[in-house]
Structure formats: C-alpha cells, structure tokens
Design a protein around this motif. Structure first.
Motif, PDB file in Angstrom:
ATOM      1  N   ILE A 108      -5.764  -4.886  -8.817  1.00  0.00           N
ATOM      2  CA  ILE A 108      -5.239  -3.598  -8.572  1.00  0.00           C
ATOM      3  C   ILE A 108      -5.477  -3.548  -7.150  1.00  0.00           C
ATOM      4  CG2 ILE A 108      -5.487  -1.368  -9.230  1.00  0.00           C
ATOM      5  CD1 ILE A 108      -4.574  -3.071 -11.604  1.00  0.00           C
ATOM      6  N   SER A 109      -4.403  -3.763  -6.513  1.00  0.00           N
ATOM      7  CA  SER A 109      -4.367  -3.590  -4.837  1.00  0.00           C
ATOM      8  C   SER A 109      -5.472  -4.555  -4.292  1.00  0.00           C
ATOM      9  CB  SER A 109      -4.630  -2.018  -4.407  1.00  0.00           C
ATOM     10  OG  SER A 109      -3.550  -1.393  -4.815  1.00  0.00           O
ATOM     11  N   ASP A 110      -5.777  -5.361  -4.822  1.00  0.00           N
ATOM     12  CA  ASP A 110      -6.609  -6.485  -4.445  1.00  0.00           C
ATOM     13  C   ASP A 110      -6.209  -7.824  -4.791  1.00  0.00           C
ATOM     14  OD1 ASP A 110      -8.597  -5.042  -3.292  1.00  0.00           O
ATOM     15  OD2 ASP A 110      -9.581  -4.460  -5.003  1.00  0.00           O
ATOM     16  N   PRO A 111      -6.728  -9.108  -4.239  1.00  0.00           N
ATOM     17  CA  PRO A 111      -6.137 -10.431  -4.545  1.00  0.00           C
ATOM     18  C   PRO A 111      -6.403 -10.503  -6.131  1.00  0.00           C
ATOM     19  CG  PRO A 111      -7.258 -10.544  -2.736  1.00  0.00           C
ATOM     20  CD  PRO A 111      -7.559  -9.056  -3.230  1.00  0.00           C
ATOM     21  N   VAL A 124      -9.294   3.619 -10.203  1.00  0.00           N
ATOM     22  CA  VAL A 124      -7.881   4.144 -10.353  1.00  0.00           C
ATOM     23  C   VAL A 124      -8.097   4.808 -11.577  1.00  0.00           C
ATOM     24  CG1 VAL A 124      -5.625   3.506 -11.250  1.00  0.00           C
ATOM     25  CG2 VAL A 124      -6.372   2.287  -9.147  1.00  0.00           C
ATOM     26  N   VAL A 125      -8.615   4.371 -12.624  1.00  0.00           N
ATOM     27  CA  VAL A 125      -8.791   5.146 -13.918  1.00  0.00           C
ATOM     28  C   VAL A 125     -10.025   6.045 -13.832  1.00  0.00           C
ATOM     29  CG1 VAL A 125      -9.404   4.788 -16.100  1.00  0.00           C
ATOM     30  CG2 VAL A 125      -7.954   3.187 -15.273  1.00  0.00           C
ATOM     31  N   GLY A 126     -11.084   5.697 -12.992  1.00  0.00           N
ATOM     32  CA  GLY A 126     -12.024   6.459 -12.778  1.00  0.00           C
ATOM     33  C   GLY A 126     -11.641   8.018 -12.271  1.00  0.00           C
ATOM     34  N   ALA A 127     -11.111   7.906 -10.915  1.00  0.00           N
ATOM     35  CA  ALA A 127     -10.515   9.200 -10.414  1.00  0.00           C
ATOM     36  C   ALA A 127      -9.265   9.896 -11.193  1.00  0.00           C
ATOM     37  CB  ALA A 127      -9.721   8.514  -9.038  1.00  0.00           C
ATOM     38  N   CYS A 171       1.118   6.454 -12.997  1.00  0.00           N
ATOM     39  CA  CYS A 171       1.613   5.301 -12.394  1.00  0.00           C
ATOM     40  C   CYS A 171       0.558   5.077 -11.012  1.00  0.00           C
ATOM     41  CB  CYS A 171       2.994   5.198 -11.840  1.00  0.00           C
ATOM     42  SG  CYS A 171       3.307   6.584 -10.719  1.00  0.00           S
ATOM     43  N   VAL A 172       0.429   3.735 -10.761  1.00  0.00           N
ATOM     44  CA  VAL A 172      -0.413   3.615  -9.529  1.00  0.00           C
ATOM     45  C   VAL A 172       0.403   3.128  -8.401  1.00  0.00           C
ATOM     46  CG1 VAL A 172      -2.330   1.990  -8.879  1.00  0.00           C
ATOM     47  CG2 VAL A 172      -2.146   2.777 -11.122  1.00  0.00           C
ATOM     48  N   GLU A 173       0.414   3.983  -7.517  1.00  0.00           N
ATOM     49  CA  GLU A 173       1.195   3.719  -6.196  1.00  0.00           C
ATOM     50  C   GLU A 173       0.451   2.758  -5.238  1.00  0.00           C
ATOM     51  OE1 GLU A 173       4.050   3.687  -3.334  1.00  0.00           O
ATOM     52  OE2 GLU A 173       4.350   4.714  -5.087  1.00  0.00           O
ATOM     53  N   GLY A 174      -1.025   2.829  -5.442  1.00  0.00           N
ATOM     54  CA  GLY A 174      -1.699   1.776  -4.329  1.00  0.00           C
ATOM     55  C   GLY A 174      -1.676   2.402  -2.877  1.00  0.00           C
ATOM     56  N   PHE A 175      -1.587   1.566  -1.889  1.00  0.00           N
ATOM     57  CA  PHE A 175      -1.801   2.087  -0.666  1.00  0.00           C
ATOM     58  C   PHE A 175      -0.226   2.531  -0.272  1.00  0.00           C
ATOM     59  CE2 PHE A 175      -5.827   0.094  -0.773  1.00  0.00           C
ATOM     60  CZ  PHE A 175      -6.542   0.859  -0.336  1.00  0.00           C
ATOM     61  N   THR A 184       0.319  10.346 -10.351  1.00  0.00           N
ATOM     62  CA  THR A 184       0.476   9.193  -9.479  1.00  0.00           C
ATOM     63  C   THR A 184      -0.948   8.915  -8.766  1.00  0.00           C
ATOM     64  OG1 THR A 184       2.842   9.293  -9.067  1.00  0.00           O
ATOM     65  CG2 THR A 184       1.649   7.924  -7.679  1.00  0.00           C
ATOM     66  N   VAL A 185      -1.404   7.825  -8.894  1.00  0.00           N
ATOM     67  CA  VAL A 185      -2.640   7.690  -8.359  1.00  0.00           C
ATOM     68  C   VAL A 185      -2.338   6.872  -6.812  1.00  0.00           C
ATOM     69  CG1 VAL A 185      -4.764   6.217  -8.580  1.00  0.00           C
ATOM     70  CG2 VAL A 185      -3.835   7.508 -10.420  1.00  0.00           C
ATOM     71  N   VAL A 186      -2.983   7.388  -5.790  1.00  0.00           N
ATOM     72  CA  VAL A 186      -2.704   6.858  -4.409  1.00  0.00           C
ATOM     73  C   VAL A 186      -4.076   6.393  -3.870  1.00  0.00           C
ATOM     74  CG1 VAL A 186      -1.991   7.189  -2.105  1.00  0.00           C
ATOM     75  CG2 VAL A 186      -0.589   8.270  -4.023  1.00  0.00           C
ATOM     76  N   LEU A 187      -4.067   5.147  -3.292  1.00  0.00           N
ATOM     77  CA  LEU A 187      -5.293   4.594  -2.692  1.00  0.00           C
ATOM     78  C   LEU A 187      -5.307   5.011  -1.151  1.00  0.00           C
ATOM     79  CD1 LEU A 187      -5.885   1.254  -4.591  1.00  0.00           C
ATOM     80  CD2 LEU A 187      -6.741   3.362  -5.108  1.00  0.00           C
ATOM     81  N   GLU A 188      -6.160   5.375  -0.387  1.00  0.00           N
ATOM     82  CA  GLU A 188      -6.287   5.819   0.747  1.00  0.00           C
ATOM     83  C   GLU A 188      -7.412   5.444   1.608  1.00  0.00           C
ATOM     84  OE1 GLU A 188      -4.617   5.529   3.290  1.00  0.00           O
ATOM     85  OE2 GLU A 188      -3.021   7.058   2.647  1.00  0.00           O
ATOM     86  N   ALA A 189      -7.313   5.181   2.968  1.00  0.00           N
ATOM     87  CA  ALA A 189      -8.387   4.838   3.785  1.00  0.00           C
ATOM     88  C   ALA A 189      -8.787   6.071   4.446  1.00  0.00           C
ATOM     89  CB  ALA A 189      -8.041   3.922   4.789  1.00  0.00           C
TER      90      ALA A 189
END
Length: 298
Positions: A102-105, A129-132, A144-148, A170-175
């Motif tokens: 999930i947005s990782d190798p 992702v699911v926790g948030a 849905c999971v948008e990732g970065f 939508t779930v977005v990962l961010e720095a």
C-alpha cells in the motif's frame, strides 16, 4: 532452508508491522518473521530494530536474513526472492510501517511470484489507511486510496480535481512538509468539504483534526507538523438532478447544430453529456421536432 526430504512448498508472505505502537505486532506476524528464510524490508536498520525489540533474531542458519527492498531495487530483487521461494523457502516482506504493497514496495513481487505459480499470502494487521478511515468520522461504505499526490504541475491539479469529484471517501497519504499545500489545494476546489487530518496514528502524540477543507487549510497553513500524516476527504455530494428544461435546451442546441442528425444519435451524445437516461433524451428529441414541425429521422 529446510532439507530436501522434509521441504514444504515455499511462499511469499506480506507481513503487516506496527505503524507506531509495537504492541500491534500480531502473534502470527512474530511467528512468520521468526521462521522466515529471508525478510525483505524497506530499511534494514528499522527492521533490525523492530526484530530486536520483539526478541526475534535477524540472522539465521545461513547468515543475515534481511534484504533491502525499496522502490528503486524491487525489480532487481525479484529473481533472488523467486529462487528462494521456488527452493522451498519462506520470504517475508515488510515495509517500514504498516502493510506492504500500500504505497510501499511489494506489489511487483506479488505479481511476479503469482505469475510463476508460487504461493503468496499475507499476515494482515496495522495500516494507516484503514486506521485513519475508521476514526475520521466520514463514510466508510465506499472509499478509495489515493496514496501520495504528485508534488506539482498539471498532473497534481488533475488528480486533485478527480478526487474532489469522486463521490467516495478518499484516503490521501502526505508528508509533513506538503500538508499545508495539499489542504490549500483541496479547499480551493471545495472549501466546505469535510476532511480529517490524522497524524501519528497509534503513537504517543496521536492527533485527529476534523472539519472543513477551508478550516483545515487555515489551521495548518503556518503550523509545523511532524510524523506520519493521512488526510481523509469526504466524497463529493450527489449532483443535482438534471431538469427537463436543461435536457430540452441541450437537445435544441444539437438540433440547431445538426438538423440532419437522427434522434438516436442525439440521444446518445446528450445522455452522455448530461448523465441522464438515453430514453429520456430520445423522447425529448421526438417531442421537440414534432413541435417544430420537423419529421423525426430514424
């Protein structure tokens, strides 16, 4: 490795690891990591520290079991992993935190080993992702999971516009350094859209901020934040139903532009443009042509 006489079929196992609280590592994850012949990991230093904290040795009968696997070398690692699994070994895959793939190798390994007919399984567990998502307070029935997001340019604008038009959560990962800009971009599209900013999930300084995109952009505009961040964005509200008047106007426009077009052709184009049933547009074409004294084309 097991000896040839007692060898069991090899397998690739994607193992979820804690995203903060070490207590979230499951008993089965400990078992798989303890017995694996090879452990593929994003950062061998972080995984070595995790194994040490759990009392799991990083070495085995054939030496160090840790093999770096990240976005730049995953393709180069496939053959070694495939050889280990084909030889009856167990290869565990972990990311720095959460569920690999999930947005990782991990995705490429799964694809290649599946194609080769090897067994691929998972030890599910922690995932930001699911926790948030489940603590965001936003709908979870469709998401849905948008990732970065892309960092800049036209691709970023297109992706932001697409996710803000999506009716799903939508779930977005961010720095941390890009959080303020992302919230500002979301607010520019729809300032009243509900969002949740989830930071440092399961850790000591866990924080969940809930509110509108506009308020979030203001709250985080000048704030220095740290840690892992997930932004959960509410889905776009349902579009207002298209009125009969709007359908008639669209049909009239097509009749003016192409009076020779048949009702079926006009109905096909207008129904796609407005997102309405084709039959309804077809009936409008027949009605308007009849009212104007025109003879419907087939």
């Amino acid at each position: 490795m097991t000896d040839a006489g007692s060898r069991h079929p090899g397998r690739l196992v994607l193992v979820a690891t804690p995203i903060g609280n070490l207590g979230d590592l499951s008993p089965r994850a400990r078992e798989v990591l303890g017995a694996a012949d090879l452990i593929c990991c994003e950062d061998t230093r972080r995984t070595r520290a995790l194994l040490s904290a759990m009392g799991i040795p990083a070495g085995g009968a054939h030496g160090d079991r840790l093999l770096s696997l990240h976005g730049h070398n995953e393709g180069a690692r496939v053959e070694r992993v495939l050889a280990c699994v084909a030889g009856g070994g167990t290869v565990a895959v972990v990311s720095d935190a959460g569920t690999p793939g999930i947005s990782d190798p991990g995705t490429l390994l799964v694809s290649r080993l599946s194609e080769a007919g090897e067994e691929v399984s998972t030890v599910p567990g922690p995932t930001s992702v699911v926790g948030a998502l489940v603590i965001s307070g936003l709908p979870t029935d469709r998401f849905c999971v948008e990732g970065f997001l892309p960092r800049k340019g036209g691709e970023r604008r297109e992706r932001v516009a697409a996710l803000m038009a999506d009716g799903r959560t939508t779930v977005v990962l961010e720095a941390p350094g890009r959080l303020a800009a992302t919230l500002a971009d979301l607010a520019a599209v729809d300032a009243v859209r509900q969002v949740a900013v989830v930071r440092e999930l399961t850790k000591v300084h866990e924080e969940v901020w809930r509110g509108t995109a506009g308020d979030a952009a203001a709250a985080f505009s000048a704030r220095q934040v740290r840690g892992e961040i997930v932004v959960v964005v509410g889905g776009a509200p349902p579009a207002d139903p298209v009125s009969d008047e709007a359908i008639d106007e669209a049909v009239r426009e097509w009749l003016r532009r192409g009076p020779g077009e048949g009702p079926r052709q006009i109905a096909l184009v207008v129904s796609e443009e407005l997102g309405v049933p084709r039959r309804k547009v077809y009936e409008a074409v027949l009605r308007l042509r009849s009212a104007e004294g025109g003879r419907p084309a087939p």
